[in-house]
Design a protein around this motif. Structure first.
Motif, PDB file in Angstrom:
ATOM      1  N   LYS A  18       0.829  -1.217   0.000  1.00 24.39           N
ATOM      2  CA  LYS A  18       0.000   0.000   0.000  1.00 24.39           C
ATOM      3  C   LYS A  18       0.859   1.261   0.000  1.00 24.39           C
ATOM      4  O   LYS A  18       0.441   2.310  -0.520  1.00 24.39           O
ATOM      5  CB  LYS A  18      -0.902  -0.007   1.247  1.00 24.39           C
ATOM      6  N   CYS A  19       2.053   1.156   0.541  1.00 21.63           N
ATOM      7  CA  CYS A  19       2.889   2.337   0.751  1.00 21.63           C
ATOM      8  C   CYS A  19       3.658   2.786  -0.490  1.00 21.63           C
ATOM      9  O   CYS A  19       4.301   3.843  -0.456  1.00 21.63           O
ATOM     10  CB  CYS A  19       3.890   2.065   1.880  1.00 21.63           C
ATOM     11  N   LYS A  20       3.648   2.015  -1.559  1.00 26.91           N
ATOM     12  CA  LYS A  20       4.350   2.368  -2.791  1.00 26.91           C
ATOM     13  C   LYS A  20       5.808   2.702  -2.492  1.00 26.91           C
ATOM     14  O   LYS A  20       6.284   3.832  -2.661  1.00 26.91           O
ATOM     15  CB  LYS A  20       3.655   3.537  -3.477  1.00 26.91           C
ATOM     16  N   VAL A  21       6.521   1.683  -2.044  1.00 29.93           N
ATOM     17  CA  VAL A  21       7.907   1.829  -1.619  1.00 29.93           C
ATOM     18  C   VAL A  21       8.833   2.000  -2.816  1.00 29.93           C
ATOM     19  O   VAL A  21       8.687   1.323  -3.838  1.00 29.93           O
ATOM     20  CB  VAL A  21       8.332   0.597  -0.794  1.00 29.93           C
ATOM     21  N   LYS A  22       9.794   2.895  -2.698  1.00 22.24           N
ATOM     22  CA  LYS A  22      10.774   3.116  -3.755  1.00 22.24           C
ATOM     23  C   LYS A  22      11.772   1.956  -3.807  1.00 22.24           C
ATOM     24  O   LYS A  22      12.017   1.272  -2.808  1.00 22.24           O
ATOM     25  CB  LYS A  22      11.518   4.429  -3.512  1.00 22.24           C
ATOM     26  N   SER A  23      12.376   1.783  -4.961  1.00 24.75           N
ATOM     27  CA  SER A  23      13.336   0.684  -5.147  1.00 24.75           C
ATOM     28  C   SER A  23      14.580   0.852  -4.277  1.00 24.75           C
ATOM     29  O   SER A  23      15.274  -0.117  -3.973  1.00 24.75           O
ATOM     30  CB  SER A  23      13.745   0.590  -6.618  1.00 24.75           C
ATOM     31  N   GLU A  24      14.856   2.071  -3.841  1.00 25.04           N
ATOM     32  CA  GLU A  24      16.036   2.320  -3.002  1.00 25.04           C
ATOM     33  C   GLU A  24      15.881   1.748  -1.591  1.00 25.04           C
ATOM     34  O   GLU A  24      16.864   1.554  -0.877  1.00 25.04           O
ATOM     35  CB  GLU A  24      16.307   3.826  -2.901  1.00 25.04           C
ATOM     36  N   ALA A  25      14.666   1.488  -1.165  1.00 27.06           N
ATOM     37  CA  ALA A  25      14.428   1.009   0.200  1.00 27.06           C
ATOM     38  C   ALA A  25      14.928  -0.428   0.359  1.00 27.06           C
ATOM     39  O   ALA A  25      14.582  -1.302  -0.427  1.00 27.06           O
ATOM     40  CB  ALA A  25      12.946   1.088   0.528  1.00 27.06           C
ATOM     41  N   LYS A  26      15.721  -0.644   1.394  1.00 27.31           N
ATOM     42  CA  LYS A  26      16.264  -1.977   1.686  1.00 27.31           C
ATOM     43  C   LYS A  26      15.869  -2.467   3.081  1.00 27.31           C
ATOM     44  O   LYS A  26      15.948  -3.655   3.365  1.00 27.31           O
ATOM     45  CB  LYS A  26      17.796  -1.961   1.581  1.00 27.31           C
ATOM     46  N   PHE A  27      15.461  -1.534   3.931  1.00 23.73           N
ATOM     47  CA  PHE A  27      15.143  -1.862   5.315  1.00 23.73           C
ATOM     48  C   PHE A  27      13.880  -1.117   5.761  1.00 23.73           C
ATOM     49  O   PHE A  27      13.462  -0.148   5.126  1.00 23.73           O
ATOM     50  CB  PHE A  27      16.292  -1.464   6.262  1.00 23.73           C
ATOM     51  N   ILE A  28      13.308  -1.602   6.861  1.00 23.64           N
ATOM     52  CA  ILE A  28      12.199  -0.900   7.512  1.00 23.64           C
ATOM     53  C   ILE A  28      12.564  -0.644   8.967  1.00 23.64           C
ATOM     54  O   ILE A  28      13.016  -1.550   9.677  1.00 23.64           O
ATOM     55  CB  ILE A  28      10.892  -1.702   7.457  1.00 23.64           C
ATOM     56  N   LYS A  29      12.360   0.580   9.389  1.00 25.08           N
ATOM     57  CA  LYS A  29      12.599   0.989  10.778  1.00 25.08           C
ATOM     58  C   LYS A  29      11.262   1.228  11.450  1.00 25.08           C
ATOM     59  O   LYS A  29      10.403   1.942  10.926  1.00 25.08           O
ATOM     60  CB  LYS A  29      13.440   2.267  10.786  1.00 25.08           C
TER      61      LYS A  29
END
Length: 297
Positions: free
Chosen positions: A137-148
């Protein structure tokens, strides 16, 4: 519209109609919604559930207190009204999600083993939704590798946060690699034992990652941030020698002060051998196939 959806719709209208003048807690709204709209776990593994009273009262929630009984007592009046989660970082557009937003995801019961780094364990019937549904749902960018993930910081509600010498550097922070977060076992829990989460169990919403030690399953989440770099987590910062970022359950890697080879299920007198990845090796081992698990603990 089928009967279940009609009942759910009417129940939503009923609680919205009560308005601000009625003292209806968010937990009660969650309870009514979940009672109508979660899919039960068939428990194909025939896991023996831990006693509900023990499982909901034997807890670690340091924000309240390092003493388990004291934490439960202090959590009784925990206020979750108007709870929101801020979503930011490497996403196309930041979001603020209410509990009503989050409860639109299909809820299901998941009976999971739960293993604490302190060597006790339990089997819990959680109610929640897969974290990957939220990620999509959040439409994450390809640069994202982790979640905090970040827990609520509120000195008026959390006694240890308000103390002169707090136990930890708050707010509490945890993190996952994006592929771990996307795994179908990773759950955002809003309930347990078919009821809304109690304050001491992480109300109104928490993370559950069943193949990792319990401290990874962060409680009372108010922020989710997608990052390029691996976030520094609370316990990793507090004592990196004892608490690594991954915290995968591994009977072959001892805590510096005790063995992790065995565990004691809550309510049982005898211990039993701990399973690799807490019994979920078949499902998650591929996530770590090129890693040295004794170094990346």
């Amino acid at each position: 519209m089928n009967i279940t959806n009609e009942q759910l719709y009417n129940k939503r209208r009923y609680f919205l109609k009560l308005g601000a003048g009625a003292l209806v807690s968010s937990a009660l709204v969650q309870s009514e919604l979940m009672a109508l709209n979660f899919f039960p776990d068939p428990n194909n593994e025939k896991l023996k559930l831990s006693d509900e009273k023990i499982a909901t009262n034997y807890v670690n929630f340091y924000e309240f207190s390092t003493d388990k009984k004291r934490a439960v007592e202090l959590a009784k009046n925990f206020n979750t009204k108007d709870w929101k989660i801020e979503v930011s970082g490497e996403v196309e557009e930041p979001l603020t999600l209410t509990m009503q937003d989050l409860l639109t995801f299909p809820l299901e019961e998941r009976i999971y083993r739960f293993r604490c780094v302190e060597t006790w364990s339990m089997v819990v019937p959680w109610v929640g939704f897969e974290l990957r549904a939220l990620i999509e749902k959040c439409k994450v960018k390809s640069e994202a590798k982790f979640i905090k993930f970040t827990t609520l910081f509120d000195k008026n509600q959390f006694a240890d946060q308000a103390s002169f010498f707090p136990t930890l550097d708050y707010p509490y922070v945890e993190g996952l690699r994006l592929d771990e977060a996307m795994h179908p076992l990773t759950l955002m829990a809003v309930g347990m034992y078919k009821k809304p989460l109690l304050g001491q169990n992480g109300a109104p919403i928490r993370l559950v990652v069943p193949w990792k030690y319990g401290f990874k399953s962060i409680k009372s989440i108010v922020k989710i941030e997608f990052t390029k770099e691996q976030p520094k987590t609370t316990w990793e910062l507090a004592n990196p020698r004892e608490y690594g970022f991954y915290a995968n359950v591994n009977p072959n890697v001892s805590h510096p002060r005790w063995s992790q080879a065995n565990e004691r299920p809550l309510g049982d007198f005898f211990t039993k051998p701990t399973q690799m990845f807490n019994g979920y090796e078949k499902e998650v081992a591929h996530l770590y196939k090129d890693m040295d698990l004794k170094v990346n603990f």
